[in-house]
Design a protein around this motif. Structure first.
Motif, PDB file in Angstrom:
ATOM      1  N   TYR A 141       0.832  -1.201   0.000  1.00 22.85           N
ATOM      2  CA  TYR A 141       0.000   0.000   0.000  1.00 22.85           C
ATOM      3  C   TYR A 141       0.869   1.253   0.000  1.00 22.85           C
ATOM      4  N   ARG A 142       2.004   1.172   0.686  1.00 21.48           N
ATOM      5  CA  ARG A 142       2.954   2.286   0.701  1.00 21.48           C
ATOM      6  C   ARG A 142       3.411   2.596  -0.723  1.00 21.48           C
ATOM      7  N   ASP A 143       3.693   1.546  -1.487  1.00 26.95           N
ATOM      8  CA  ASP A 143       4.116   1.743  -2.875  1.00 26.95           C
ATOM      9  C   ASP A 143       3.022   2.426  -3.693  1.00 26.95           C
ATOM     10  N   ALA A 144       1.770   2.030  -3.483  1.00 21.91           N
ATOM     11  CA  ALA A 144       0.660   2.631  -4.219  1.00 21.91           C
ATOM     12  C   ALA A 144       0.478   4.099  -3.833  1.00 21.91           C
ATOM     13  N   ILE A 145       0.600   4.407  -2.557  1.00 19.06           N
ATOM     14  CA  ILE A 145       0.481   5.799  -2.108  1.00 19.06           C
ATOM     15  C   ILE A 145       1.684   6.597  -2.598  1.00 19.06           C
ATOM     16  N   ARG A 146       2.874   5.985  -2.544  1.00 22.28           N
ATOM     17  CA  ARG A 146       4.120   6.654  -2.932  1.00 22.28           C
ATOM     18  C   ARG A 146       4.095   7.089  -4.404  1.00 22.28           C
ATOM     19  N   MET A 147       3.452   6.304  -5.248  1.00 25.62           N
ATOM     20  CA  MET A 147       3.421   6.644  -6.677  1.00 25.62           C
ATOM     21  C   MET A 147       2.870   8.047  -6.902  1.00 25.62           C
ATOM     22  N   ASN A 148       1.989   8.494  -6.047  1.00 24.90           N
ATOM     23  CA  ASN A 148       1.356   9.805  -6.200  1.00 24.90           C
ATOM     24  C   ASN A 148       1.751  10.798  -5.122  1.00 24.90           C
ATOM     25  N   ARG A 149       2.589  10.405  -4.185  1.00 19.92           N
ATOM     26  CA  ARG A 149       3.048  11.237  -3.072  1.00 19.92           C
ATOM     27  C   ARG A 149       1.886  11.901  -2.327  1.00 19.92           C
ATOM     28  N   ALA A 150       1.632  11.435  -1.172  1.00 21.50           N
ATOM     29  CA  ALA A 150       0.566  12.010  -0.353  1.00 21.50           C
ATOM     30  C   ALA A 150       0.906  13.428   0.076  1.00 21.50           C
ATOM     31  N   TYR A 151       2.203  13.707   0.247  1.00 23.74           N
ATOM     32  CA  TYR A 151       2.630  15.018   0.723  1.00 23.74           C
ATOM     33  C   TYR A 151       3.549  15.675  -0.303  1.00 23.74           C
ATOM     34  N   ASN A 152       3.153  16.843  -0.760  1.00 22.64           N
ATOM     35  CA  ASN A 152       3.953  17.628  -1.687  1.00 22.64           C
ATOM     36  C   ASN A 152       3.971  19.072  -1.221  1.00 22.64           C
ATOM     37  N   PRO A 153       5.144  19.714  -1.254  1.00 26.84           N
ATOM     38  CA  PRO A 153       5.168  21.143  -0.905  1.00 26.84           C
ATOM     39  C   PRO A 153       4.623  21.972  -2.060  1.00 26.84           C
ATOM     40  N   ASN A 154       4.258  23.209  -1.760  1.00 29.48           N
ATOM     41  CA  ASN A 154       3.806  24.087  -2.833  1.00 29.48           C
ATOM     42  C   ASN A 154       5.013  24.463  -3.706  1.00 29.48           C
ATOM     43  N   LEU A 155       4.757  25.101  -4.826  1.00 32.21           N
ATOM     44  CA  LEU A 155       5.798  25.418  -5.802  1.00 32.21           C
ATOM     45  C   LEU A 155       6.898  26.289  -5.207  1.00 32.21           C
TER      46      LEU A 155
END
Length: 126
Positions: free
Chosen positions: A84-98
């Protein structure tokens, strides 16, 4: 040893069957936001992650790798199973703003703090 090799080969060749309900439950186990303070130390970006009342560290050589390592540290801390970590990691749950992403990539910026917010779009992408 042979059993480990067979398990690894199966994992690489046969994608695991993930349950949608379990994916959603693991995703919601993650905090809505985390605080990350980081500084440059030579070739590395070293970060202190605060998740609720817990604090842990991670490091990376680039901004993109640092974001990946922050995500991985949070998934590991919250005991998200590897598949499940791999599936979540593919889209990154946490991203900083630009703006914060640019600071991470700019070697002239020595340190900063970021509030990472969980991206609910990951649920739609999975």
């Amino acid at each position: 040893m042979v059993q480990k090799a067979i398990k690894y080969i199966k994992k690489m060749l046969i994608p695991p069957s993930l349950e949608r309900e379990a994916f959603d439950a693991y995703f919601y186990r993650l905090p809505d936001d985390i605080n990350v303070s980081w500084t440059r130390d030579g070739k590395f970006i070293v970060g202190s992650i605060t998740d609720g009342g817990h604090m842990f560290l991670t490091q990376a050589k680039s901004g993109d790798e640092f974001i990946e390592m922050v995500n991985d540290a949070v998934y590991t801390f919250h005991d998200i199973p590897e598949d499940y970590r791999d599936a979540i990691r593919m889209n990154r749950a946490y991203n900083p703003n630009l703006e914060e992403r640019k600071k991470l990539e700019d070697v002239r910026v020595g340190s900063s703090s970021i509030v990472f917010r969980k991206d609910k779009k990951v649920l739609r992408a999975a």
